[in-house]
Design a protein around this motif. Structure first.
Motif, mmCIF file in Angstrom:
data_model
loop_
_atom_site.group_PDB
_atom_site.id
_atom_site.type_symbol
_atom_site.label_atom_id
_atom_site.label_comp_id
_atom_site.label_asym_id
_atom_site.label_seq_id
_atom_site.Cartn_x
_atom_site.Cartn_y
_atom_site.Cartn_z
ATOM 1 N N SER A 138 83.103 10.211 -61.047
ATOM 2 C CA SER A 138 83.138 10.138 -59.762
ATOM 3 C C SER A 138 83.077 8.490 -59.784
ATOM 4 C CB SER A 138 82.733 11.375 -58.333
ATOM 5 O OG SER A 138 81.841 10.853 -57.890
ATOM 6 N N ARG A 139 83.630 7.386 -59.056
ATOM 7 C CA ARG A 139 83.504 6.169 -58.648
ATOM 8 C C ARG A 139 82.567 7.182 -57.984
ATOM 9 N NH1 ARG A 139 88.115 3.376 -59.983
ATOM 10 N NH2 ARG A 139 87.773 1.763 -58.068
ATOM 11 N N ASP A 140 82.069 7.405 -56.966
ATOM 12 C CA ASP A 140 81.045 7.829 -56.213
ATOM 13 C C ASP A 140 79.783 7.788 -56.778
ATOM 14 O OD1 ASP A 140 82.311 7.630 -53.998
ATOM 15 O OD2 ASP A 140 82.388 10.000 -52.955
ATOM 16 N N GLU A 141 79.991 8.470 -57.595
ATOM 17 C CA GLU A 141 78.877 8.581 -58.288
ATOM 18 C C GLU A 141 78.187 7.054 -59.765
ATOM 19 O OE1 GLU A 141 78.317 12.935 -60.741
ATOM 20 O OE2 GLU A 141 80.060 12.117 -61.049
ATOM 21 N N LEU A 142 79.336 6.307 -59.656
ATOM 22 C CA LEU A 142 78.860 5.251 -60.599
ATOM 23 C C LEU A 142 78.318 4.237 -59.482
ATOM 24 C CD1 LEU A 142 82.240 4.992 -62.731
ATOM 25 C CD2 LEU A 142 79.579 5.527 -63.457
ATOM 26 N N ILE A 143 78.605 4.332 -58.552
ATOM 27 C CA ILE A 143 78.340 3.292 -57.585
ATOM 28 C C ILE A 143 76.742 3.954 -56.931
ATOM 29 C CG2 ILE A 143 78.369 2.327 -55.121
ATOM 30 C CD1 ILE A 143 81.571 3.050 -54.840
#
Length: 702
Positions: A75-80
């Motif tokens: 997910s984008r949250d995990e990447l961030i």
């Protein structure tokens, strides 16, 4: 841990609590493979088929994160969390990084990045090599020609069709850092036989000397020792002499030729106007091309100097009102000259000139931020290096026309690029970082940086209540940033990289105006501190300078350049069409006490403009027209932006001697400074890191 046959670790899938993973620290990551690709995170390097590619740290962090969870959606949250350490970043930052990773996949092959709508991304392995853009298949006559070529053995026709369907492109097959130390190394030039490289090196940009070294290795040899700054090196066609430019503050530059056999240097003459220039030796060896202006108000152009006689003439003729021509490159066969034509502060055109016919044409009308000069050995392609939309790139432009192709991307900003025999190239790697800082409170002190993230930088402005505004970037987001007393910086307005400059607060501190691109040309933008958009102002000329507000806050005054030259312009609420506000000859303007003050084109100093112009302060000069402000009834200015260290001087408008009010070590001469009206503190863009090195590249057609 499971290992590949070559002993490298296999990165397994994540466990159930993937969100709890620590942020990716590249130095702690082991090497791993994705198909044929060998990834070396600690070196920010990927290798395939003997070729290596250096990628940006953030791109490598994302690649590592996706590879660790290969086949699973991230997910984008995990990447961030993993790659931006959970800092708040916009979608543009993630999208830009994913885009660069996909470009890497296109270049090296072996993997792809799949977008899962409204969820995230996942890494997929492919068995294919580097991807080539496939054009629509041949039809009609083209198909007949292709079949006929195959059946009848017409190899030439088949090769032409093949090139049409699968065009070759230039790429970097290997690279190595050639010169790397704490000093500054710039202006590379490779000798005609490809054995030597000459460059300008030193601890600062006031006293660099010319060095020569073998490309194969060994220690450099210093070949100059004059008390001046030596720049822009060029070899004679036979490799027996070097031409270069000498810079001494306050005087037009000097063109010099030095024999490599140890004889005395020969001074060919001085520039007419410019203190700094560039020089390129013609392929025939009888002419030097250099950049100069016939007068301070004229556009820069390429000049032609006949070595035997000293005769000089204008070689290019930029349109009146443009910034002018520079960044010269000559094709190896001597037929073509490439150069940049800067139309205004936001628009540059890549030009090519046929040296046989004199005909000029535009290859790319929007190549701002790129430095041409390099040519492939076949004289068919121009190479440009620079920074575009946050990406450090080298592009290849076919001289016959057509779209450019991507050659490489890198983690550091690339500057001047020089090419040599065997399709080798040397490029500047610029590791210069500026950040917003307060001037030291005592002599000999160091700047106090305001932003721990190395983020916002550029020319600052300070409002009546102590609000700081500055243009710059943080976490890959660019635009106008503001900080109220006691708070942190937040972005007020988004913008592309290097698009915003010259911020100014309204008298009541409620609005900001700044220079930017408006409708494809120069202009001004007004925005409120509450985010209200008060509109844009399009300027019909080629360039605008720093705007200032009239005392009532209902008018803006700014310098603008039209086809005749620089003059002041005024635009009044509702801020529609600017009107001339002075005669020609003014580069910069400020308002104080109901009077206008400015810097002239033809004479240094700050002048009171009302009535008969009267000089109030001795500096700045026209080379740095914005390095001053008015504070507390005095003109504050930078005495020498390249000083050791530079100083801020204060000259009372009412008269009296100037005095030093601050030292500003590491001053960025491209940006002005600001004075806090409440405390007198000085804010400026200071150097955190300054070390430009040279990298050697080996190019090939793939």
């Amino acid at each position: 841990m499971r290992l590949f046959a070559d002993g490298l670790p296999i990165l397994g899938a994540g466990g159930p609590n993937r969100r709890a993973r620590r942020p990716v620290t590249l130095a702690q990551q082991g090497d791993f493979r994705i198909g044929r690709l060998l990834v070396k995170p600690s070196r920010r390097c990927v290798e395939v088929d003997g070729r290596s590619h250096i990628i940006e740290p953030r791109v490598m962090q994302v690649l590592v994160t996706l590879a660790q969870l290969k086949g699973q959606v991230v997910s984008r949250d995990e990447l961030i969390h993993a790659c931006w350490n959970s800092r708040i970043v916009g979608e543009d930052a993630v999208n830009r990084t994913i885009g660069r990773l996909r470009r890497l996949a296109e270049i090296v092959g072996g993997f792809g990045i799949e977008t899962v709508a409204r969820v995230g991304y996942r890494l997929t392995e492919t068995s294919a090599g580097p991807q080539r853009r496939r054009l629509p298949g041949p039809t009609g006559l083209a198909l007949y020609v292709l079949v006929a070529g195959v059946l009848l053995g017409h190899a030439v026709a088949a090769a032409i069709v093949w090139q049409h369907l699968f065009p070759s492109h230039w790429t970097v097959v290997s690279s190595r850092v050639l010169v790397s130390d704490a000093a500054i190394e710039r202006h590379p030039a490779i000798s005609p036989d490809g054995r030597l490289i000459a460059y300008a090196g030193g601890d600062d940009v006031l006293s660099r000397q010319i060095f020569v070294r073998l490309l194969a290795g060994g220690d450099p040899v210093k070949v100059t020792d004059e008390p001046a700054d030596h720049t822009s090196v060029s070899w004679s066609p036979d490799g027996r002499e070097l031409a270069y430019v000498l810079y001494r503050a306050g005087a037009p530059c000097t063109l010099v030729i030095r024999p490599m056999t140890g004889g005395e240097p020969q001074t060919l003459g001085r520039c007419q106007t410019d203190e700094r220039s560039e020089v390129v030796w013609s392929r025939a060896g009888d002419v030097l091309y250099f950049v100069d202006r016939p007068s301070r108000s004229a556009s820069e152009r390429i000049m032609r100097l006949v070595i035997a006689t000293g005769a000089r003439s204008d070689f290019t003729h930029p349109p009146a009102g443009t910034v002018g021509d520079g960044d010269i490159g000559l094709s190896p066969d001597g037929r073509w000259m490439s150069f940049n034509r800067q139309i205004n502060r936001v628009t540059e055109a890549l030009m090519v000139r046929d040296l046989q016919s004199g005909a000029e044409r535009v290859l790319d009308g929007m190549c701002g931020g790129m430095d041409p000069g390099g040519w492939t050995n076949d004289s068919r392609t121009i190479l440009l290096a620079g920074r575009v939309n946050g990406d450090n790139v080298i592009w290849a432009y076919p001289v016959a026309g057509g779209p450019p192709t991507h050659v490489m991307s890198g983690p550091l900003e690339m500057g001047r690029l020089a090419t040599g025999p065997g399709d080798i190239a040397a490029v500047e790697l610029d590791n210069q970082i500026f950040s917003l800082a307060l001037a030291p409170s005592a002599k000999g002190g160091q700047p106090q940086f305001l932003d721990g993230n190395n983020a916002v930088s550029g020319a600052p402005a300070i409002g009546p209540g102590g609000v700081i505004a500055v243009a710059g970037g943080r976490n890959d987001e660019f635009g106008v940033w503001v900080r109220r007393p006691g708070e942190t910086f937040h972005r007020l307005a988004a913008a592309h990289v290097d698009e915003v400059d010259d911020l100014s607060f309204s008298p009541d501190g409620s609005k900001l105006v700044y220079t930017t691109e408006v409708g494809g040309g120069p202009g001004l933008k007004i925005v409120g501190l509450d985010g209200t958009d008060y509109g844009s102002i399009r300027f019909s000329g080629s360039e605008v300078g720093a705007p200032t507000w009239d005392a009532d806050g209902q008018s803006l005054i700014f310098p603008g350049r039209d086809a005749v030259g620089w003059r002041l312009w005024r635009v009044t609420a509702p801020f529609k069409t600017p009107q001339p506000a002075s005669g020609y000859g003014w580069l910069s303007v400020r308002v104080f006490g109901g009077h206008l003050y400015g810097v002239r084109v033809d004479s240094p100093g700050v002048w009171r403009i009302d009535g008969t112009p009267t000089r109030v302060a001795p500096l700045p000069g026209s080379a740095f027209p914005d390095l001053w402000t008015i504070s507390g009834g005095a003109i504050d200015y930078v005495d020498d932006p390249f000083g050791h260290p530079p100083r801020i001087m204060s000259q009372p408008i009412a008269g009296g001697p100037a005095r030093v009010i601050a030292e500003v070590p590491g001053y960025n001469p491209d940006d002005s400074f600001a004075v806090d009206p409440r405390t007198g503190a000085i804010l400026y863009a200071a150097t955190r890191i300054d070390a430009t090195n040279l990298e050697l590249l080996h190019l090939a057609l793939r």
